[in-house]
Design an enzyme around this catalytic site. Structure first.
Site, PDB file in Angstrom:
ATOM      1  CB  SER A 228      40.592  19.254 -12.319  1.00 22.88           C
ATOM      2  OG  SER A 228      42.056  18.477 -12.181  1.00 22.88           O
ATOM      3  CG  ASP A 454      39.396  11.703 -11.307  1.00 25.67           C
ATOM      4  OD1 ASP A 454      40.643  11.850 -11.773  1.00 25.67           O
ATOM      5  OD2 ASP A 454      38.629  12.480 -11.727  1.00 25.67           O
ATOM      6  CG  HIS A 484      40.443  14.410 -14.453  1.00 24.54           C
ATOM      7  ND1 HIS A 484      40.639  14.081 -13.220  1.00 24.54           N
ATOM      8  CD2 HIS A 484      40.939  15.529 -14.793  1.00 24.54           C
ATOM      9  CE1 HIS A 484      41.069  15.334 -12.567  1.00 24.54           C
ATOM     10  NE2 HIS A 484      41.157  16.258 -13.500  1.00 24.54           N
TER      11      HIS A 484
END
Length: 515
Positions: A228, A454, A484
Site C-alpha cells: 500500500s 483492490d 487490499h
C-alpha cells in the site's frame, strides 16, 4: 481510503492490528550523535507496545521458538543538517532461520498507512513470511512520526472520540461549517503538540532513514517489501537511491501519478467496486444472503441504513452511538479483505435490528481505537505525513464542485471521500509536491503487483507505478482477486512468484497474470 477519513490509501493492517495486536519497539529524541552511519544497533528483547503503537502484548516467539529483537536507530531530525539533533527510529527483526551462505541479508517491510507501525505489524503477520525468513532477516520499523519514532501527537482520546462521532458527510452550510471548523481544530492541535516534527516527516525523509538503516544493518543493497503506502515509500527510495535497490516487491500499489483529488476519486470507484463484488457474492451463497434478496437490494438497504443513521444513530459500543460516518467507515474497513466480508454481513444484519456494535468495532479499527478507548497515533501520523507530502489544500468550495463526480463514482462512499480532501486545509507546513517522483532509472527490477479487486489502491495504479519507475525497472504482475493486497491473499501463484524473486532472483515475466 486511509486509516482515517483522509485522501490516502492504507494497508489492511488497521483491522488486523485491532483484532490480533502483537507488537513492540522503542525510540526517543536526542541530540546530535556525529556520524549516524557509524552507529551500532543494540538489539534486545521487545517490550510491550506503547500507546502510540496501539498497546497490547509483547510479540510471541517465532514458530521455531526464536525471540523477536528490537532496537533504536538514530536518524537526523533534519536531513539537511545530518550532524544536528536526532530522533529514534523504532526497529524490530526476526533473524533468518538459515545462516552462512544461505542468508541473503535483511528484508525490510513497510505495511502502509501512512501511519502504520511496522514494529507492531510484522509480528502479527510473521507466519505469512516464514518462507522468506529462511534466507532473510525480516526487519520492519515505525517510520518517523509513527508509533515509537518521534510520534506525532494531535488530540487526546476523548477529543478523538468526539472527532470521529461528527458528521463527516455534511449536507448543508451549517453542517459544512462545523465540519471544517473541527478539521481546523484537529490540525491546530497537531501544530500545538508536534510542531517541531511536522516539517520533517515527509516520505523523502523516511526514505533517507531507510537507506541509513540499510547501511547500519550492513547490507550493500536494500531488499524491500512494500504494501500500500509502502509502495510509494519504496518508489521514492528507488528514485533517491536507484543504485542501492536490491530485490524489491510492491504489493497493493499506490498510483504515483495521481493528484490527491484523483486518488480520492479512484478510491471512491475502488470501494464501490468492492461493494458491488461483496453484494454479488452474498446473494450467490447457497444458504442465501441475510442482508438482501439481490445485489441491488443489498446496496439499496445499505443506502437506506446510512440515510437513517444521518438523523437517528443507533446504539453502538456504549456509550457511543453508531453514526452515519462510523457506519460508512466500518463498511469500508470490512471491504479491505474478502476474509472480512462475513463480518460485514454480520454487522449489517445486526444494524438492521438496531445494534451497531459490529460496524462500530470495524470503524474503531480503521481509526486506531482499541477496546479500552485508547487511540494509537495512526490517525495523527496519517494526516501529518499526507499533508507534509501533498501540496494541495482543498477548500469547501472545491469539494462542493467535485461532489457530482464523486457521487457518480460511488453513491455510498462518494461524499465521504470527497469531504476527506479538506484534511490538509490550514495545515501548519506546506506540502512537498502534487505527487511523488518514483523514476528510478538504473535500479534493479522491482516486482509490482496489482489486484483487480483492490478497493483502496485500485488496480490501474500498478501499471502506472511500473511505467513511472522506468523501462526495465517496474515488472507488473496481475492478481485477479479481491481485497487490499495479493501476497497475503493465499493465492499460490502470487506467493510462488514473489518467493521465487526474493529467494532466488527469478524475475517473473512482465505482464504475467495470477488468478
Amino acid at each position: 481510503m486511509s486509516d482515517s477519513p483522509r485522501p490516502r490509501a492504507a494497508a489492511l493492517t488497521a483491522t488486523a492490528l485491532l483484532l490480533c495486536t502483537s507488537l513492540a519497539g522503542c525510540g526517543d529524541d536526542g541530540s546530535g550523535d556525529g556520524d549516524v552511519s557509524a552507529q551500532e544497533l543494540d538489539w534486545k528483547g521487545c517490550p510491550a507496545p506503547s500507546p502510540a503503537q496501539g498497546d497490547g502484548q509483547a510479540p510471541s516467539p517465532l514458530p521455531n521458538g526464536d525471540a523477536w529483537q528490537c532496537a533504536t536507530l538514530r536518524a537526523p531530525l533534519d536531513w539537511d543538517e545530518p550532524d544536528g539533533a536526532t530522533i529514534g527510529i523504532a526497529l524490530i527483526r526476526a533473524r533468518a532461520s538459515r545462516g552462512g551462505n544461505e542468508r541473503i541479508g535483511s528484508l525490510v517491510f513497510n505495511f502502509g498507512g501512512p501511519g502504520g507501525s511496522g514494529v507492531t505489524t510484522l509480528p502479527a503477520f510473521a507466519e505469512d513470511y516464514e518462507d522468506l525468513r529462511t534466507r532473510y532477516d525480516l526487519v520492519s520499523f515505525d517510520p518517523r512520526g509513527v508509533g515509537r519514532s518521534a510520534p506525532v501527537k494531535c488530540q487526546d482520546d476523548d477529543e478523538l472520540d468526539a472527532y470521529f462521532q461528527q458528521d463527516m458527510t455534511p449536507d448543508d452550510p451549517t453542517e459544512q461549517k462545523e465540519f471544517l471548523s473541527n478539521t481546523r481544530a484537529f490540525n491546530s492541535a497537531c501544530e500545538k503538540n508536534s510542531g517541531r516534527t511536522l516539517r520533517h516527516i515527509r516520505t523523502t525523509d523516511a526514505a533517507r532513514d531507510m537507506d541509513l538503516l540499510r547501511q547500519v544493518l550492513g547490507d550493500d543493497k536494500m531488499h524491500y517489501f512494500g504494501i500500500s503506502y509502502g509502495t510509494e515509500l519504496g518508489g521514492v527510495y528507488a528514485h533517491l537511491f536507484p543504485e542501492k535497490v536490491g530485490r524489491a516487491v510492491f504489493d497493493a500499489v499506490v498510483d504515483p501519478t495521481q493528484t490527491a483529488e484523483e486518488g480520492s476519486l479512484g478510491q471512491a470507484e475502488g470501494f464501490q467496486l468492492a461493494l458491488d463484488n461483496y453484494a454479488s457474492d452474498c446473494v450467490a451463497k447457497e444458504d442465501g444472503c441475510p442482508v438482501g434478496d439481490s445485489a441491488q437490494d443489498v446496496q439499496d438497504r445499505i443506502a437506506q441504513l446510512l440515510k437513517g443513521l444521518d438523523s437517528k444513530p443507533i446504539p453502538g459500543i456504549w456509550p457511543r452511538e453508531l453514526t452515519q460516518t462510523a457506519a460508512t467507515g466500518g463498511i469500508a474497513q470490512a471491504l479491505y479483505s474478502q476474509e472480512f466480508w462475513e463480518y460485514l454481513t454480520e454487522g449489517l444484519e445486526q444494524a438492521y435490528g438496531g445494534d451497531g456494535s459490529v460496524l462500530m468495532l470495524l470503524s474503531d479499527s480503521m481509526n486506531g481505537r482499541d477496546q479500552n478507548g485508547e487511540y494509537s497515533n495512526s490517525t495523527a501520523a496519517n494526516v501529518a505525513i499526507t499533508c507534509a507530502d501533498d501540496r494541495s489544500r482543498h477548500t469547501g468550495e472545491d469539494v462542493r464542485a467535485g461532489l457530482p463526480r464523486f457521487r457518480e463514482a460511488s453513491p455510498l462512499f462518494g461524499d465521504y471521500l470527497a469531504w476527506g480532501m479538506v484534511g490538509c486545509t490550514d495545515w501548519a507546513v506546506p506540502g512537498a509536491a502534487e505527487h511523488p517522483d518514483v523514476s528510478a532509472s538504473g535500479a534493479a527490477p522491482i516486482l509490482v503487483i496489482g489486484n483487480t479487486g483492490d478497493p483502496a489502491t485500485p488496480y490501474e495504479g500498478a501499471r502506472k507505478m511500473a511505467a513511472a519507475l522506468g523501462k526495465g525497472v517496474g515488472v507488473e504482475l496481475t492478481y485477479e482477486g479481491q481485497g487490499h493486497g495479493a501476497y497475503d491473499s493465499g493465492n499460490t501463484c502470487v506467493r510462488d512468484a514473489v518467493n521465487g524473486y526474493l529467494l532466488r532472483g527469478d524475475v517473473p515475466e512482465a505482464g504475467a497474470v495470477c488468478s
